[in-house]
Design a protein around this motif. Sequence first.
Motif, PDB file in Angstrom:
ATOM      1  N   THR A   1       0.832  -1.202   0.000  1.00 57.42           N
ATOM      2  CA  THR A   1       0.000   0.000   0.000  1.00 57.42           C
ATOM      3  C   THR A   1       0.869   1.256   0.000  1.00 57.42           C
ATOM      4  N   LEU A   2       1.846   1.223   0.896  1.00 53.10           N
ATOM      5  CA  LEU A   2       2.716   2.382   1.041  1.00 53.10           C
ATOM      6  C   LEU A   2       3.442   2.665  -0.277  1.00 53.10           C
ATOM      7  N   GLU A   3       3.906   1.573  -0.888  1.00 54.98           N
ATOM      8  CA  GLU A   3       4.630   1.694  -2.158  1.00 54.98           C
ATOM      9  C   GLU A   3       3.737   2.329  -3.231  1.00 54.98           C
TER      10      GLU A   3
ATOM     11  N   LEU B   1      -1.320   7.474  10.188  1.00 55.47           N
ATOM     12  CA  LEU B   1      -1.519   8.077   8.869  1.00 55.47           C
ATOM     13  C   LEU B   1      -0.333   8.918   8.416  1.00 55.47           C
ATOM     14  N   LYS B   2       0.433   9.372   9.393  1.00 55.11           N
ATOM     15  CA  LYS B   2       1.586  10.218   9.069  1.00 55.11           C
ATOM     16  C   LYS B   2       2.525   9.537   8.079  1.00 55.11           C
ATOM     17  N   ARG B   3       2.525   8.195   8.149  1.00 47.53           N
ATOM     18  CA  ARG B   3       3.422   7.432   7.273  1.00 47.53           C
ATOM     19  C   ARG B   3       3.018   7.541   5.811  1.00 47.53           C
TER      20      ARG B   3
ATOM     21  N   PRO C   1       1.499   9.271   2.307  1.00 47.86           N
ATOM     22  CA  PRO C   1       1.430  10.574   1.639  1.00 47.86           C
ATOM     23  C   PRO C   1      -0.022  10.931   1.315  1.00 47.86           C
ATOM     24  N   VAL C   2      -0.780  11.219   2.357  1.00 48.02           N
ATOM     25  CA  VAL C   2      -2.212  11.474   2.192  1.00 48.02           C
ATOM     26  C   VAL C   2      -2.451  12.978   2.270  1.00 48.02           C
ATOM     27  N   HIS C   3      -3.414  13.463   1.465  1.00 46.42           N
ATOM     28  CA  HIS C   3      -3.670  14.908   1.460  1.00 46.42           C
ATOM     29  C   HIS C   3      -4.916  15.307   2.221  1.00 46.42           C
ATOM     30  N   LEU C   4      -5.853  14.341   2.342  1.00 44.51           N
ATOM     31  CA  LEU C   4      -7.169  14.752   2.793  1.00 44.51           C
ATOM     32  C   LEU C   4      -7.915  13.604   3.489  1.00 44.51           C
ATOM     33  N   LEU C   5      -8.705  13.961   4.497  1.00 43.56           N
ATOM     34  CA  LEU C   5      -9.529  12.960   5.182  1.00 43.56           C
ATOM     35  C   LEU C   5     -10.991  13.275   4.953  1.00 43.56           C
ATOM     36  N   LYS C   6     -11.767  12.231   4.632  1.00 45.10           N
ATOM     37  CA  LYS C   6     -13.210  12.443   4.503  1.00 45.10           C
ATOM     38  C   LYS C   6     -13.883  11.740   5.684  1.00 45.10           C
TER      39      LYS C   6
ATOM     40  N   ALA D   1     -12.510  15.911  17.183  1.00 46.73           N
ATOM     41  CA  ALA D   1     -11.167  15.332  17.388  1.00 46.73           C
ATOM     42  C   ALA D   1     -10.492  15.018  16.055  1.00 46.73           C
ATOM     43  N   ILE D   2     -11.259  14.424  15.126  1.00 43.23           N
ATOM     44  CA  ILE D   2     -10.670  14.086  13.815  1.00 43.23           C
ATOM     45  C   ILE D   2     -10.203  15.366  13.120  1.00 43.23           C
ATOM     46  N   ALA D   3     -11.078  16.389  13.155  1.00 43.35           N
ATOM     47  CA  ALA D   3     -10.734  17.641  12.472  1.00 43.35           C
ATOM     48  C   ALA D   3      -9.483  18.267  13.093  1.00 43.35           C
ATOM     49  N   GLY D   4      -9.454  18.292  14.416  1.00 43.79           N
ATOM     50  CA  GLY D   4      -8.316  18.908  15.114  1.00 43.79           C
ATOM     51  C   GLY D   4      -7.018  18.187  14.816  1.00 43.79           C
ATOM     52  N   LEU D   5      -7.062  16.868  14.963  1.00 46.06           N
ATOM     53  CA  LEU D   5      -5.839  16.085  14.755  1.00 46.06           C
ATOM     54  C   LEU D   5      -5.386  16.129  13.297  1.00 46.06           C
ATOM     55  N   ALA D   6      -6.362  16.077  12.368  1.00 42.34           N
ATOM     56  CA  ALA D   6      -6.000  16.115  10.949  1.00 42.34           C
ATOM     57  C   ALA D   6      -5.306  17.437  10.636  1.00 42.34           C
ATOM     58  N   ARG D   7      -5.849  18.503  11.208  1.00 45.47           N
ATOM     59  CA  ARG D   7      -5.227  19.813  10.969  1.00 45.47           C
ATOM     60  C   ARG D   7      -3.790  19.818  11.463  1.00 45.47           C
ATOM     61  N   SER D   8      -3.621  19.223  12.675  1.00 51.55           N
ATOM     62  CA  SER D   8      -2.274  19.224  13.242  1.00 51.55           C
ATOM     63  C   SER D   8      -1.316  18.376  12.397  1.00 51.55           C
ATOM     64  N   LEU D   9      -1.870  17.450  11.613  1.00 54.15           N
ATOM     65  CA  LEU D   9      -1.021  16.639  10.723  1.00 54.15           C
ATOM     66  C   LEU D   9      -0.886  17.281   9.341  1.00 54.15           C
ATOM     67  N   GLY D  10      -1.532  18.435   9.194  1.00 54.97           N
ATOM     68  CA  GLY D  10      -1.429  19.147   7.920  1.00 54.97           C
ATOM     69  C   GLY D  10      -2.327  18.568   6.839  1.00 54.97           C
ATOM     70  N   LEU D  11      -3.392  17.853   7.243  1.00 53.26           N
ATOM     71  CA  LEU D  11      -4.310  17.278   6.244  1.00 53.26           C
ATOM     72  C   LEU D  11      -5.577  18.117   6.164  1.00 53.26           C
ATOM     73  N   ARG D  12      -6.148  18.174   4.946  1.00 44.64           N
ATOM     74  CA  ARG D  12      -7.455  18.828   4.831  1.00 44.64           C
ATOM     75  C   ARG D  12      -8.526  17.852   5.284  1.00 44.64           C
ATOM     76  N   VAL D  13      -9.635  18.435   5.830  1.00 43.30           N
ATOM     77  CA  VAL D  13     -10.718  17.571   6.320  1.00 43.30           C
ATOM     78  C   VAL D  13     -11.999  17.896   5.568  1.00 43.30           C
ATOM     79  N   VAL D  14     -12.652  16.818   5.113  1.00 43.47           N
ATOM     80  CA  VAL D  14     -13.933  16.969   4.422  1.00 43.47           C
ATOM     81  C   VAL D  14     -14.982  16.209   5.224  1.00 43.47           C
ATOM     82  N   ALA D  15     -16.152  16.819   5.419  1.00 44.95           N
ATOM     83  CA  ALA D  15     -17.236  16.088   6.072  1.00 44.95           C
ATOM     84  C   ALA D  15     -18.158  15.565   4.981  1.00 44.95           C
TER      85      ALA D  15
END
Length: 629
Positions: free
Chosen positions: A504-506, A533-535, A537-542, A563-577
């Motif tokens: 998957t990572l590859e 998830l940090k491992r 190369p993800v850009h966004l969480l839905k 919590a998801i929104a806060g943590l995702a932000r701290s990981l530099g990911l965009r969050v979509v609901a």
Amino acid sequence: MAHVQAELASASAPEAHARGDCSSGQLLLQYEAILENASIGIAFTRDQRFEHVNPRFEEMVGWPHGALTGQHGSVVWRSQEEYGAIGRRVGPLLARGQSADFEHEIARRDGGTFIARIRAKAVDPRQPVHGGTIWIVEDITEHRRTVEALRRAHDELEKRVRERTEALARANSRLRDEIAVRETAERRIRHLAHHDVLTGLPNRRLLHKRLDLALTAARGGRCCVAVIFIDLDRFKTINDSLGHTVGDALLKAVATRLTEVLRPGDTVSRVGGDEFVLILGSTSGPDDAAAVSQRLLEHLSRPYEIGGYSLRVTPSLGISVFPGDGEDPPTLLSRADAAMYHAKAEGRQCFRFFTEEVQRASTLRLQLENELHGAIARGELLLHYQPRFDLVDGTLSAVEALVRWQHPRRGMVSPAEFIPLAEETGLIQPIGDWVLREACRQQRRWRDLGFGPWPMAVNLSARQFGSRDLTESIRAIVAEAGIEPDALEIEITESALMHDTGQTLETLRSLAALGIRISIDDFGTGYSSLAYLKRFPVHLLKIDRSFVRDIPSDADDATIVRAIAGLARSLGLRVVAEGVENREQERFLQGIGCDEGQGFLFAPPMPASVFERRFACQASPRQTVPVAD
Ligand code: C2E
Ligand code: MG
Ligand code: MG
């Protein structure tokens, strides 16, 4: 030898001689002849000296004729000590008038020896030394040698027999060990042939045999047999997210719980990954089967403590009953299976009996499966597009392509219905390719029309994601459509992401390297941690719409989403609901800093033509009234 020597009675012959007795003279001659010709050695001693010996004696000890006469008795013994010892042993016997019988080595004059059997007797016991002693000596060296050789041969034989016996015993014990090992192996093979390796439960083969037996018994006893097909809901998610070790431990724990519900005469078997079948041997009928199923539901749904996780996995159960639903194992099993599918379709964590309706549904499913094969070729697949919006400025931020099946008789079939079918049959590969190609082609068209520039999101199933040449095929499709890679966004579910992390990572890295954006769909339904998830190369969480549905009133969901929104932000990911349906949800999401929203509040999925009309001028899209498909 003084104390020993019973001296040879020189008495008899000389006395007779002295008596001048004619018959005595005769006798003397006779004695002489006997002595001269005896084949055994005979010696007379008196006062420890040889007085007379016969030729055989001389021959045995190797003395010349007449040379022994007058010699000390010890000359025929090997040493003075030995002579003394013999005297001490023999003397008392002679004094009692007994003969001394013994065997001993005698010394020859030339230094050699021979073994002799000796008998000594005093001529006159009252004066054994002075009165003289007669010694009868027989050379038994040869005899001894023979006996010794015989003994040695015997010993050798015994030794060989012993060795052979021991070797045989060893071979025997080895053989016994081998037999034991082989028997264990055979037992194990027999066991393996009939049991599942992981849980130790009977496998499908044994299940068929047991079911056959149960049916035979039920026919005789006129009772019912129930077959309960059990499938664990969302087991795959746990397995993919937490790994096979946890998955295996969970299956074992489920197997244990199943056996706890079992009654004597019932059988529980594992027939597939997370599929189990229970046979209720002799049951009164459907009511009893329903009661057992209810107990199973409750018992299996309790949390499992495994590897530091508290896991909840619920079962869906399907029941078929003999004789009503079938007469043979294959029919009863397939009908219980169909009923289980029905239970899943009806919301899971429940049990359903096989009915006409189940039969219809399963036939339909089969039909659908057959028809899906030709769906692409017949041009029955199409894409609908659903926009995503920026929750801060309200602009259209992306479009998700969602596949539909325009069935000639059944109308529009939802992907929720046919994508799992396509995954099971492997058809997901061509379908997925078609979706990608079509979505990229549409993106190109919109670019040409001056739409955008928003990315086009395409869903990828776990099966597609497992394919090694995925990156290459996406690269080719993107190139063929003539769009930039960053105009494409790949959506993969959280559980697919957790599956086989090496590969998957590859794949993710190579896709990201191409410049393709990656988002995680249905986030929150798996068991992944954000840190994990940090491992990737993800850009966004839905965020999965099940968490969005009841916000803000449901405090738990509100906490999770925040919590998801806060943590995702701290990981530099965009969050979509996902699944935003009303203004309260929208306001809450804006309040917690969620970046984007997608849902019926803004717009449902729609055909490309409708999408074009509606968003051609994208001034303030959120004010646009949702258009029905
Ligand atoms: P998804 O990727 O999570 O797609 C979102 C689903 O939520 C869509 O259902 C969409 O119609 C629905 N939805 C959007 N807004 C709302 C809302 O406000 N409320 C509610 N209740 N639902 C909303 P759809 O199109 O039926 O797709 C279902 C699932 O099927 C998708 O979930 C996706 O997992 C899968 N799927 C769809 N198209 C494809 C495809 O081309 N390839 C693959 N592999 N899977 C697909
Ligand atoms: Mg999606
Ligand atoms: Mg989703």
